[in-house]
Every structure is written in C-alpha cells, then in structure tokens.
Scaffold this active site. Structure first.
Site, PDB file in Angstrom:
ATOM      1  N   ASP A  94      -1.111  -0.744   6.089  1.00  0.00           N
ATOM      2  CA  ASP A  94      -1.406  -0.227   7.427  1.00  0.00           C
ATOM      3  C   ASP A  94      -2.871  -0.389   7.817  1.00  0.00           C
ATOM      4  O   ASP A  94      -3.207  -0.359   8.997  1.00  0.00           O
ATOM      5  CB  ASP A  94      -1.041   1.259   7.511  1.00  0.00           C
ATOM      6  CG  ASP A  94      -1.971   2.116   6.661  1.00  0.00           C
ATOM      7  OD1 ASP A  94      -2.759   2.889   7.229  1.00  0.00           O
ATOM      8  OD2 ASP A  94      -1.943   1.991   5.430  1.00  0.00           O
TER       9      ASP A  94
ATOM     10  N   THR B 197      -2.733   1.152  -4.400  1.00  0.00           N
ATOM     11  CA  THR B 197      -3.278   2.192  -3.532  1.00  0.00           C
ATOM     12  C   THR B 197      -4.777   2.365  -3.735  1.00  0.00           C
ATOM     13  O   THR B 197      -5.302   2.111  -4.824  1.00  0.00           O
ATOM     14  CB  THR B 197      -2.569   3.539  -3.790  1.00  0.00           C
ATOM     15  OG1 THR B 197      -3.166   4.562  -2.990  1.00  0.00           O
ATOM     16  CG2 THR B 197      -2.672   3.955  -5.258  1.00  0.00           C
ATOM     17  N   GLY B 198      -5.429   2.824  -2.687  1.00  0.00           N
ATOM     18  CA  GLY B 198      -6.850   3.129  -2.770  1.00  0.00           C
ATOM     19  C   GLY B 198      -7.124   4.511  -3.335  1.00  0.00           C
ATOM     20  O   GLY B 198      -8.283   4.924  -3.430  1.00  0.00           O
TER      21      GLY B 198
ATOM     22  N   ASP C  79       0.875  -1.165   0.000  1.00  0.00           N
ATOM     23  CA  ASP C  79       0.000   0.000   0.000  1.00  0.00           C
ATOM     24  C   ASP C  79       0.923   1.229   0.000  1.00  0.00           C
ATOM     25  O   ASP C  79       2.132   1.093   0.235  1.00  0.00           O
ATOM     26  CB  ASP C  79      -0.887  -0.044   1.251  1.00  0.00           C
ATOM     27  CG  ASP C  79      -1.641   1.248   1.485  1.00  0.00           C
ATOM     28  OD1 ASP C  79      -2.363   1.672   0.574  1.00  0.00           O
ATOM     29  OD2 ASP C  79      -1.476   1.839   2.572  1.00  0.00           O
TER      30      ASP C  79
ATOM     31  N   ASP D 193      -0.087   5.061   1.164  1.00  0.00           N
ATOM     32  CA  ASP D 193      -0.286   6.056   2.216  1.00  0.00           C
ATOM     33  C   ASP D 193      -0.241   5.428   3.602  1.00  0.00           C
ATOM     34  O   ASP D 193      -0.992   4.489   3.895  1.00  0.00           O
ATOM     35  CB  ASP D 193      -1.616   6.786   1.998  1.00  0.00           C
ATOM     36  CG  ASP D 193      -1.651   7.489   0.648  1.00  0.00           C
ATOM     37  OD1 ASP D 193      -0.721   8.265   0.374  1.00  0.00           O
ATOM     38  OD2 ASP D 193      -2.593   7.233  -0.133  1.00  0.00           O
TER      39      ASP D 193
ATOM     40  N   LYS E 146      -8.659  -3.841  -3.836  1.00  0.00           N
ATOM     41  CA  LYS E 146      -7.278  -4.312  -4.008  1.00  0.00           C
ATOM     42  C   LYS E 146      -7.196  -5.807  -4.305  1.00  0.00           C
ATOM     43  O   LYS E 146      -6.192  -6.281  -4.840  1.00  0.00           O
ATOM     44  CB  LYS E 146      -6.453  -3.970  -2.763  1.00  0.00           C
ATOM     45  CG  LYS E 146      -6.308  -2.471  -2.538  1.00  0.00           C
ATOM     46  CD  LYS E 146      -5.466  -2.152  -1.321  1.00  0.00           C
ATOM     47  CE  LYS E 146      -5.361  -0.635  -1.142  1.00  0.00           C
ATOM     48  NZ  LYS E 146      -4.533  -0.251   0.006  1.00  0.00           N
TER      49      LYS E 146
END
EC number: 3.1.3.2
Length: 237
Positions: A192, A137-138, A69, A71, A177
């Site tokens: 995270d 990433t989202g 990921d 962020d 994801k």
C-alpha cells in the site's frame, strides 16, 4: 385614490416576494454545491487492474515467489496501532520506536486486525497457482511472533505455500525490504505504501499497489498510481 394606492402597494409587495424567491433559488449554496457531468467524468490517469486481470496475466507462467506487505495491505491493523499510540505515546508517534509496543503487536494484537477481502482473493489465486507466499513487513522484529500463524489461519494458506513473516524493520534513509525481495527471488510484490512500490522497482520486479483504507491510522494516505504502477480496484477493504 386610496384603492389605487393599495393596489400599487400589493403589486410592489408581490414583485418583491417573487424577486426574493428567485434569488433564493438561483443563489449558489455552500451546503449543496452540486456538480456537473464534466466533474463526474474526471478521473486520475491511474492504471487500474482487477485480481482476475492479474491472474490472467500469469497464465502459462510457472509457480513463483510472491510477496505481500502486511499492514494496510493484507490486514487492516489500525486497531492495534491505535491502541499502541494511546498506551505508549498519546501525543506522538514515539510508540513506533518502543520495543514494548512491538512485543504486543507481534504477539497477539493482530487478533484485532481485520483481514482485507482483496488479500483473500489474491492469496487464494496465488495458492491455486502453487506460488510461494512471503510477507515482508516494516515492523520491528521481536523475540517471538504470532503474526505468521495469524496470517496462515486467516487466509487459509497451506504450509507448502506459506513462509514465516520477514520483519525488515525501519531504518531512516534505507528501503529495508529491497534485500529480502532480492534474496527470496520474488517476482511480484503487493503493498500500500510508496516504499513497497519503489522496493519492487529497485529490484526490477512487478510492484502492485493495494489501496490503503481511508480510516487507517497511517496518514497521510499515499498517492496510488503516482509511479505508474498497477493499482487494484476496490482494494481499500
């Protein structure tokens, strides 16, 4: 008689002062509550691991695809998100749905993001192994992006190991994801958030938690280890 009275008064005063002093010493303080050995020894039952232990667990295994990921996992990117909120929606999180914000975030605002030390260690380890490195990433996808170059430059990832960032986006009720972890045949995914760990679990692969910094703008903080996953020590920075 007067001398006796004065003497008794002095004794009473001394007793009162001594009692008051003892009361001050023995009374609990809300400012300095103190602690004890039992409290200091109390720890959550979390499966802690180090980067060295992860590397050791991969000994003898051939190069593989691994994912990260972005962020709060490899970048402390709160400065960009903080600016986005102040610029586009000071009183709400609506800025996260604003394409103008994502254009800024994905095209330069990561210059204000701080690379996390744990990410440096992990990426260096996977590069040494010859693994193929993905970032999922989202964040919302934009027409252009400089995030891939920023990551490659910050973490010194050779072109042979680096893949363009995958912008999975965010869809309510869907872990976006999962399909990418499956499609790229990733064997390990670091993240995270709870969604990162559950995405890995849904794919039957190893999900490893990286701690989100306490001063991240992304609140509330997740409960690391809540799924029984491995959690990297000292990974909040």
């Amino acid at each position: 008689m007067k001398k006796i009275t004065l003497a008794l008064s002095a004794v009473c005063l001394l007793f009162t002062l001594n009692h008051s002093a003892n009361a001050l010493v023995s009374s609990p303080s809300t400012l300095n509550p103190g602690t004890n050995v039992a409290k200091l020894a109390e720890q959550a039952p979390v499966h802690w691991v180090s980067v060295a232990q992860i590397e050791n667990s991969l000994t003898g295994r051939p190069p593989m695809a691994v994912g990260f990921d972005i962020d709060d996992t490899v970048l402390f990117s709160s400065p960009g998100f903080w600016r986005g909120k102040k610029t586009y929606s000071p009183d709400s999180d609506d800025y996260l749905k604003n394409p103008a914000f994502w254009e800024k975030m994905n095209n330069g605002w990561d210059e204000f993001s701080i690379p996390k030390e744990v990410a440096r260690q992990l990426i260096d380890m996977h590069v040494r192994r010859g693994d193929s490195i993905y970032f999922v990433t989202g964040r919302s996808q934009t027409k252009t992006e400089t995030v891939s170059k920023t990551l490659a430059d910050n973490f010194h990832i050779p072109a042979a190991n680096m893949n363009p960032v995958i912008f999975a986006g965010d869809k309510p009720g869907q872990n976006t994801k999962v399909q990418w972890l499956q499609e790229k045949n990733m064997r390990i995914f670091y993240g995270d958030s709870d969604n990162d760990i559950t995405a890995a679990r849904d794919c039957g692969i190893r999900g490893i938690r990286i701690l989100r910094a306490a001063n991240s703008t992304y609140k509330p903080l997740p409960q690391a280890g809540a799924f029984g996953e491995e959690v990297i020590v000292n990974s909040e920075y």
